[in-house]
Design a protein around this motif. Structure first.
Motif, mmCIF file in Angstrom:
data_model
loop_
_atom_site.group_PDB
_atom_site.id
_atom_site.type_symbol
_atom_site.label_atom_id
_atom_site.label_comp_id
_atom_site.label_asym_id
_atom_site.label_seq_id
_atom_site.Cartn_x
_atom_site.Cartn_y
_atom_site.Cartn_z
ATOM 1 N N SER A 161 27.528 45.019 50.414
ATOM 2 C CA SER A 161 28.748 44.240 50.237
ATOM 3 C C SER A 161 29.701 44.933 49.276
ATOM 4 C CB SER A 161 28.403 42.842 49.706
ATOM 5 O OG SER A 161 29.587 42.114 49.436
ATOM 6 N N GLN A 190 33.448 46.441 49.952
ATOM 7 C CA GLN A 190 34.601 46.058 49.142
ATOM 8 C C GLN A 190 35.307 47.283 48.568
ATOM 9 O OE1 GLN A 190 32.457 43.609 46.396
ATOM 10 N NE2 GLN A 190 32.831 41.707 47.519
ATOM 11 N N TYR A 216 36.612 41.675 41.830
ATOM 12 C CA TYR A 216 35.471 41.873 42.730
ATOM 13 C C TYR A 216 34.236 42.443 42.027
ATOM 14 C CZ TYR A 216 38.106 40.746 46.939
ATOM 15 O OH TYR A 216 38.813 40.081 47.901
ATOM 16 N N ILE A 222 43.590 42.631 54.206
ATOM 17 C CA ILE A 222 43.152 41.417 54.908
ATOM 18 C C ILE A 222 41.630 41.405 54.993
ATOM 19 C CG2 ILE A 222 43.131 40.236 57.137
ATOM 20 C CD1 ILE A 222 46.017 41.205 57.539
ATOM 21 N N GLY A 223 41.041 42.549 55.344
ATOM 22 C CA GLY A 223 39.582 42.622 55.397
ATOM 23 C C GLY A 223 38.953 42.385 54.048
ATOM 24 N N SER A 265 40.161 40.638 51.543
ATOM 25 C CA SER A 265 40.337 39.249 51.110
ATOM 26 C C SER A 265 39.312 38.308 51.741
ATOM 27 C CB SER A 265 41.751 38.771 51.464
ATOM 28 O OG SER A 265 41.918 38.667 52.873
ATOM 29 N N ARG A 266 38.677 38.720 52.833
ATOM 30 C CA ARG A 266 37.668 37.893 53.491
ATOM 31 C C ARG A 266 36.277 38.062 52.887
ATOM 32 N NH1 ARG A 266 39.052 35.901 58.572
ATOM 33 N NH2 ARG A 266 41.165 36.424 59.250
ATOM 34 N N LEU A 267 36.139 39.021 51.972
ATOM 35 C CA LEU A 267 34.843 39.269 51.347
ATOM 36 C C LEU A 267 34.717 38.489 50.042
ATOM 37 C CD1 LEU A 267 34.553 43.131 51.904
ATOM 38 C CD2 LEU A 267 33.509 41.295 53.248
#
Length: 397
Positions: A205, A209, A327, A383-384, A386-388
């Motif tokens: 993960s 990120q 993050y 966008i990708g 922000s979904r994590l």
């Protein structure tokens, strides 16, 4: 959180870092080229190579900040920056100029945003967002201060003497701020927390990120670097008069400051990923408008481009600092920032010459189209990202 005097001081030192080591070059380069009989393209090519030196040093300096704390890195950075600027005043040939410029840009990371944001992250942890915004607000005026200042100095002295003045500014103003920065390093409480951070750092993960963040910030860095060097050229080739092109360019600064003020005022309302989406979305919209303006020249479209581009540029400087904190947390922040900055600076160094080459060979629409592609890549990656999931709440304490 209020803007503390130490944070305002760091903003001033970052202004000096950018003003003396980055913005000074565009004013002094013609003077250097004239004295030695070099072409300006050669002088700027040397500067681009120097920026690659910064890309190499960024991960190294990030690790030094994590290991020793921000204060010694910032302080020694000011000393070395002053030394490099003083040496620039003494160069006598092309090889000396290239080597000293590389040295100056190699050390610049230690007195600019990367080290400054790391200092704030170490001191304030997850609460550093507002302080990072304050620093960008102050340092955002670096070009506004140093371009006219250096032009004024050139009316009284040579470019060599100007470099000595710039060296003195690093010692007299920036060094005291850095030397007095609180010697504080945020420690992770307990061995279990340390083990948790290690596991998280190695998790798929986190790698995802980091990759998405690097792609988005690097694509944005390419766009900002290219536009900073070639905006007036692109607008001129698109059919706009110098007056309109200058007017459009002049709107970027106020829009940038306005975006940062709004970020500071409403910093608790929007999360860092949402701010990242606004920043990359504004740049994508701006480039779309610029592409349309290249096909059908219209003053209103060019001015709208400048406003949205200023918003995106202003917020991009902030998300560079707050997204890694959001993050990954404060632990290892310097190393993370160094890795991200190294990748971003490679693309940033290549951007101006790439876009100018495409513009000369294929035309202005193709050049702006390349920028639009990079803006799209940056937005999609954000966008990708922000979904994590972000750093777990218990690790933020």
């Amino acid at each position: 959180m209020k803007a503390l005097p130490s944070t305002l001081g760091l903003g001033v030192s970052m202004t000096i870092g950018y003003g003396t080591l980055y913005y000074s070059f565009s004013v002094l380069a013609p003077e250097i080229a004239r004295e030695f009989g070099w072409s300006q393209s050669f002088v700027f090519a040397v500067f681009s190579v120097g920026l690659l030196g910064g890309a190499v040093s960024a991960p190294i300096i990030g690790r030094l900040v994590d290991h020793y704390g921000a204060r010694p890195v910032l302080a020694f950075g000011s000393i070395f920056a002053a030394a490099a600027l003083a040496l620039l005043s003494k160069v006598e040939n092309g090889w000396q100029f290239a080597m000293v410029t590389l040295m100056a840009e190699f050390v610049s990371i230690a007195v600019q945003y990367d080290a400054g944001f790391a200092a704030l992250a170490q001191r304030y942890g997850q609460e550093a967002r507002s302080q990072i915004t304050v620093v960008t607000l102050v340092a955002g005026f670096a070009s506004t201060v140093f371009w006219p200042l250096i032009q004024w100095l050139l009316t009284m002295m040579t470019w060599r003497d100007v470099y000595l003045v710039l060296a003195a500014l690093n010692l007299a103003l920036a060094l005291p701020v850095h030397a007095l920065w609180p010697s504080y390093r945020r420690e992770i409480a307990g061995a279990e927390q340390g083990a948790s951070d290690t596991a998280r750092a190695e998790s798929p993960s986190r790698r995802t990120q980091l990759v998405l963040m690097a792609v988005s910030l690097s694509a944005g860095g390419f766009v900002l670097s290219a536009m900073g060097a070639s905006l007036l050229v692109l607008l001129g080739d698109a059919g706009y008069t110098p007056a309109i092109a200058t007017l459009a360019g002049s709107l970027i600064g106020p829009s940038q400051v306005g975006a940062r003020v709004m970020e500071y005022v409403r910093r608790g309302v929007l999360s860092p990923p949402v701010t990242g989406l606004i920043a990359t979305g504004a740049i994508f919209l701006a480039l779309s408008l610029l592409f349309a303006a290249a096909l059908v020249p219209a003053v209103a479209v060019a001015l709208a481009f400048a406003v949205f581009f200023g918003i995106g540029q202003g917020l991009t400087s902030i998300i560079r600092g707050v997204l890694p904190l959001h993050y990954f947390g404060a632990a290892g922040y310097g190393r993370t920032m160094g890795t991200l900055s190294g990748i971003r600076m490679v693309l940033s160094a290549a951007a101006p010459v790439t876009i100018i080459f495409v513009n000369e060979q294929l035309g202005v629409a193709a050049a702006i189209g390349c920028l639009l592609v990079m803006g799209t890549v940056g937005l999609v990656a954000m966008i990708g990202l922000s979904r994590l999931p972000s750093l777990p709440t218990d690790a933020q304490r």
